[in-house]
Motif scaffolding. Structure first.
Motif, PDB file in Angstrom:
ATOM      1  N   UNK A  17       3.731  16.375  -1.313  1.00  0.00           N
ATOM      2  CA  UNK A  17       4.394  15.609  -2.366  1.00  0.00           C
ATOM      3  C   UNK A  17       4.925  14.309  -1.786  1.00  0.00           C
ATOM      4  N   UNK A  18       4.268  13.187  -2.168  1.00  0.00           N
ATOM      5  CA  UNK A  18       4.706  11.877  -1.671  1.00  0.00           C
ATOM      6  C   UNK A  18       4.103  10.775  -2.535  1.00  0.00           C
ATOM      7  N   UNK A  19       4.695   9.609  -2.458  1.00  0.00           N
ATOM      8  CA  UNK A  19       4.190   8.420  -3.130  1.00  0.00           C
ATOM      9  C   UNK A  19       3.501   7.510  -2.118  1.00  0.00           C
ATOM     10  N   UNK A  20       2.392   6.907  -2.545  1.00  0.00           N
ATOM     11  CA  UNK A  20       1.722   5.864  -1.770  1.00  0.00           C
ATOM     12  C   UNK A  20       1.626   4.656  -2.696  1.00  0.00           C
ATOM     13  N   UNK A  21       1.924   3.465  -2.172  1.00  0.00           N
ATOM     14  CA  UNK A  21       1.936   2.251  -2.989  1.00  0.00           C
ATOM     15  C   UNK A  21       0.749   1.354  -2.650  1.00  0.00           C
ATOM     16  N   UNK A  22       0.111   0.829  -3.699  1.00  0.00           N
ATOM     17  CA  UNK A  22      -0.983  -0.133  -3.550  1.00  0.00           C
ATOM     18  C   UNK A  22      -0.588  -1.376  -4.328  1.00  0.00           C
ATOM     19  N   UNK A  23      -0.497  -2.514  -3.611  1.00  0.00           N
ATOM     20  CA  UNK A  23      -0.066  -3.757  -4.250  1.00  0.00           C
ATOM     21  C   UNK A  23      -1.054  -4.873  -3.959  1.00  0.00           C
ATOM     22  N   UNK A  24      -0.961  -5.917  -4.796  1.00  0.00           N
ATOM     23  CA  UNK A  24      -1.746  -7.131  -4.559  1.00  0.00           C
ATOM     24  C   UNK A  24      -1.320  -7.745  -3.232  1.00  0.00           C
ATOM     25  N   UNK A  25      -2.296  -8.124  -2.430  1.00  0.00           N
ATOM     26  CA  UNK A  25      -2.054  -8.805  -1.167  1.00  0.00           C
ATOM     27  C   UNK A  25      -2.991 -10.006  -1.140  1.00  0.00           C
ATOM     28  N   UNK A  26      -2.430 -11.202  -1.235  1.00  0.00           N
ATOM     29  CA  UNK A  26      -3.236 -12.427  -1.302  1.00  0.00           C
ATOM     30  C   UNK A  26      -4.150 -12.590  -0.093  1.00  0.00           C
ATOM     31  N   UNK A  27      -3.811 -11.987   1.032  1.00  0.00           N
ATOM     32  CA  UNK A  27      -4.642 -12.129   2.232  1.00  0.00           C
ATOM     33  C   UNK A  27      -5.808 -11.132   2.254  1.00  0.00           C
ATOM     34  N   UNK A  28      -5.868 -10.224   1.267  1.00  0.00           N
ATOM     35  CA  UNK A  28      -6.930  -9.226   1.229  1.00  0.00           C
ATOM     36  C   UNK A  28      -7.885  -9.526   0.075  1.00  0.00           C
ATOM     37  N   UNK A  29      -9.086 -10.054   0.366  1.00  0.00           N
ATOM     38  CA  UNK A  29     -10.017 -10.403  -0.699  1.00  0.00           C
ATOM     39  C   UNK A  29     -10.616  -9.192  -1.429  1.00  0.00           C
ATOM     40  N   UNK A  30     -10.481  -7.995  -0.865  1.00  0.00           N
ATOM     41  CA  UNK A  30     -11.064  -6.798  -1.484  1.00  0.00           C
ATOM     42  C   UNK A  30     -10.009  -5.860  -2.057  1.00  0.00           C
ATOM     43  N   UNK A  31      -8.781  -6.349  -2.205  1.00  0.00           N
ATOM     44  CA  UNK A  31      -7.709  -5.503  -2.702  1.00  0.00           C
ATOM     45  C   UNK A  31      -7.417  -5.737  -4.171  1.00  0.00           C
ATOM     46  N   UNK A  32      -6.384  -5.121  -4.635  1.00  0.00           N
ATOM     47  CA  UNK A  32      -5.907  -5.248  -6.005  1.00  0.00           C
ATOM     48  C   UNK A  32      -5.614  -6.716  -6.309  1.00  0.00           C
ATOM     49  N   UNK A  33      -6.094  -7.228  -7.475  1.00  0.00           N
ATOM     50  CA  UNK A  33      -5.914  -8.657  -7.751  1.00  0.00           C
ATOM     51  C   UNK A  33      -4.688  -8.975  -8.596  1.00  0.00           C
ATOM     52  N   UNK A  34      -3.943  -7.952  -9.054  1.00  0.00           N
ATOM     53  CA  UNK A  34      -2.753  -8.181  -9.871  1.00  0.00           C
ATOM     54  C   UNK A  34      -1.851  -6.953  -9.780  1.00  0.00           C
TER      55      UNK A  34
END
Length: 189
Positions: free
Chosen positions: A108-125
């Protein structure tokens, strides 16, 4: 319009109302409800402007999840727009300003995924309006900047954005709802 949560009983044709009771920690955490989703245990997850309320199977008590500012390990945003329980029973939580929160059941845990401007393959918003899992297990995230499709195997995103000169692009970058039908067509609004 902040009507809380309402349960319809088809036998009696009446509603049971669940509202925030400020001095009751086991009540709905806010009356402004954005999304609902049921987990594999039959609990109803309720996304609100002030966190998540989980209505237990007894349909009487809630457990509330709110950001833990000092810990950084729990829910990371008050405003929760969308919820999705994946094929493994984990809950994906779309927030208003801080991306995706992944609630892993084991452990039982949370993992966070956020937009990172330096990552071209990550979340865009970071404003996640809707979440859908397709038949292959890819996660579709509707945002104010189009659709982000996350291939969990490669950990990469594909993007679909509105392009005014391309009539075959998505009609708008704001994506509030998505649905995959039985023919595996994906509908977007």
């Amino acid at each position: 319009d902040e009507g809380g949560l309402n349960l319809f009983n088809p036998t009696t044709e009446t509603f049971t109302h669940y509202i925030n009771q400020p001095f009751n920690p086991n009540s709905l955490c806010d009356d402004d409800v954005f999304s609902l989703n049921e987990d594999l245990d039959g609990n109803l997850w309720v996304a609100t402007r002030r966190g998540i309320s989980i209505l237990h199977q007894d349909k009487k008590t809630f457990t509330n999840l709110r950001p833990e500012e000092d810990k950084g390990s729990g829910l990371n945003d008050n405003t929760v727009h969308s919820l999705h329980c994946d094929q493994k029973g984990n809950m994906w939580i779309g927030t208003g300003k801080r991306g995706i929160n992944f609630f892993d059941r084991q452990p039982t845990k949370f993992v966070h995924y956020k937009h990172d401007a330096s990552s071209p393959n990550g979340l865009n918003d970071n404003n996640i309006l809707s979440i859908m899992e397709d038949n292959t297990g890819n996660l579709w995230l509707g945002t104010d900047k189009g659709i982000n499709v996350w291939d969990k195997k490669s950990n990469r995103f594909t993007y679909f954005r509105h392009d005014s000169i391309n009539p075959r692009s998505i009609g708008s970058d704001a994506v509030a709802f998505m649905h995959e039908d039985r023919d595996k067509d994906i509908w977007v609004a």
